[in-house]
Enzyme design. Sequence first.
Site, short mmCIF file in Angstrom:
data_model
loop_
_atom_site.label_atom_id
_atom_site.label_comp_id
_atom_site.label_asym_id
_atom_site.label_seq_id
_atom_site.Cartn_x
_atom_site.Cartn_y
_atom_site.Cartn_z
N HIS A 61 -7.98 -5.81 0.56
CA HIS A 61 -6.72 -5.28 0.93
C HIS A 61 -6.07 -5.18 1.80
O HIS A 61 -6.49 -5.11 3.01
CB HIS A 61 -6.86 -3.40 1.55
CG HIS A 61 -5.61 -2.84 1.60
ND1 HIS A 61 -5.23 -1.98 -0.03
CD2 HIS A 61 -4.88 -1.91 1.74
CE1 HIS A 61 -4.20 -1.15 0.32
NE2 HIS A 61 -4.08 -1.21 1.85
N SER A 120 0.77 -1.08 0.15
CA SER A 120 0.13 0.02 -0.01
C SER A 120 1.32 1.09 -0.41
O SER A 120 1.84 1.77 -0.79
CB SER A 120 -1.04 0.25 1.22
OG SER A 120 -2.18 0.42 0.87
N TRP A 126 -10.13 0.48 -4.87
CA TRP A 126 -9.31 1.71 -4.19
C TRP A 126 -8.02 1.92 -5.41
O TRP A 126 -8.04 2.82 -5.72
CB TRP A 126 -9.26 1.23 -2.99
CG TRP A 126 -8.95 3.40 -2.46
CD1 TRP A 126 -8.16 3.58 -1.52
CD2 TRP A 126 -10.10 4.22 -2.61
NE1 TRP A 126 -8.42 4.35 -1.64
CE2 TRP A 126 -9.61 5.14 -1.66
CE3 TRP A 126 -11.36 4.81 -3.06
CZ2 TRP A 126 -9.98 6.45 -1.82
CZ3 TRP A 126 -11.58 6.10 -3.48
CH2 TRP A 126 -11.10 6.94 -2.54
C1 GCU Z 1 -4.76 4.53 1.99
C2 GCU Z 1 -5.04 5.42 0.89
C3 GCU Z 1 -4.21 4.69 -0.48
C4 GCU Z 1 -3.21 4.03 0.67
C5 GCU Z 1 -3.95 3.15 1.81
C6 GCU Z 1 -2.86 2.17 2.45
O1 GCU Z 1 -6.67 3.24 1.32
O2 GCU Z 1 -6.61 6.04 0.22
O3 GCU Z 1 -3.23 5.90 -1.02
O4 GCU Z 1 -2.30 2.55 -0.41
O5 GCU Z 1 -4.24 3.97 2.47
O6 GCU Z 1 -1.87 2.41 2.62
O7 GCU Z 1 -3.43 0.92 3.58
#
Ligand code: GCU
Length: 434
Positions: A411, A266, A361
């Site tokens: 995620h 992420s 997302w």
């Molecule tokens: C949020 C953010 C993302 C990121 C994520 C994470 O969802 O919007 O851009 O990748 O956090 O780091 O878990």
Amino acid sequence: MPKVLGFATFIVLAVTVSNTMAADFPDFASLPSRPELPDPLVMLDGSKVTTAADWNTKRKPELKALFQHYMYGYLPPKPQKWTVEEVSFSDDAFLDGKATLSESRLAFFGPELKHRLHVLLVLPNKRSGPAPVFVGMNFCGNHALASHPQIHIPESWVYKSCAGSENERATAKGRGAQADVWNLDLIIERGYGLACFYSGDLDPDTADFSDGIEPAFYKPGQTAPTPTDPGAIATWAWGYHRVVDFLVEKHAQAIDVNRIAAVGHSRNGKTTLLAAALDERIALAIPHQAGCGGTAPDRVAIDRKDVETIRRINTVFPHWFCDNFPLFNEAPDKLPFDQHCLLALCAPRPVLYSNAVEDQWANPDGQFEMLKGADPVYRLLGSTGLEAKEKPELSKLLNGKLGYYIRPGKHSMDREDWGVFLDYADKQLGSGKR
Ligand code: GCU
């Protein structure tokens, strides 16, 4: 010319070239709108790149400077001096004697810099030669990776969501809480090592830079970041580079310096890709579910709500990028690059984009388009690049230089993901057990 002087001259020239380029970059108002993906093989002045030599000597330095100038900020320089201040422990009985777990405290020094970074290193005890190793950045502190009583617990801010976090500070209750995220036993079983650090050791993920290393690089009298000073992602990428220094300069016997892979999930995956794009010692990169600001395109319709846009990311996480980047919130089409160009900077090295179906997302479809966009650069450099026109079926790894994987689920980074990362590294770098 003596070799050392030659190298010093090269460094001075390289720095001068990138500064001269940056001084010439247009301001936001003068940038043209380019709704289509910019061609990675066309220079900012419109000239075409047709040879590997032109890519390496002209376009690559230009793109590195463009990304730092308009998006991430310029990474700080390598510290004037760094040391392993202490190896706080080394336990060769880890995982029933299959691995050695150790932790080192690195100290960085510069005119204003005095900072420490804790690196947790796990290496297989049984190996036929130097082990390939992953470098990863974690969300909750090294102590979350294993319930070993000697691993350092961060003193700085940590996310509320980390197990054991009390008043945004880590406690011993979080020991081992992310063992199923990092799967050290599996990494060791497959013949690899892992060097891991906590992002907050360099800059806690808060909007405030005063708790990170950034101010140590300010010019005399400077009290706030300039528009091209590094945001948190650039600072964290600098951390990956420092851990690579540590591996290459202090562990070259035990680890294979030609098989260093970077991994992150992420926001840490966005960091992984930037770190790999700017440091060729990283032989393979896995920016897992990284999405906007990393692996996914910048050019998405600004009113989309199903995927993250740069307007949204700059609003919610204003400290991740440099202060030039929000200028593009309403006009991503004015960026002189898109994220396929960051990926292209890794060419011809292997990069795997791994995703999950319920994590729209992170724009998994858009990420596949970025692989397509980087492919011509891989081909120019004689690599096979992307070996498919369409995304692979669910849970089927497209195991090429430009790799792709999408699984059912959410995620997260889990054991199944690590199985895929290791299969990818085995094929692309040579088995961990060779
Ligand atoms: C949020 C953010 C993302 C990121 C994520 C994470 O969802 O919007 O851009 O990748 O956090 O780091 O878990």
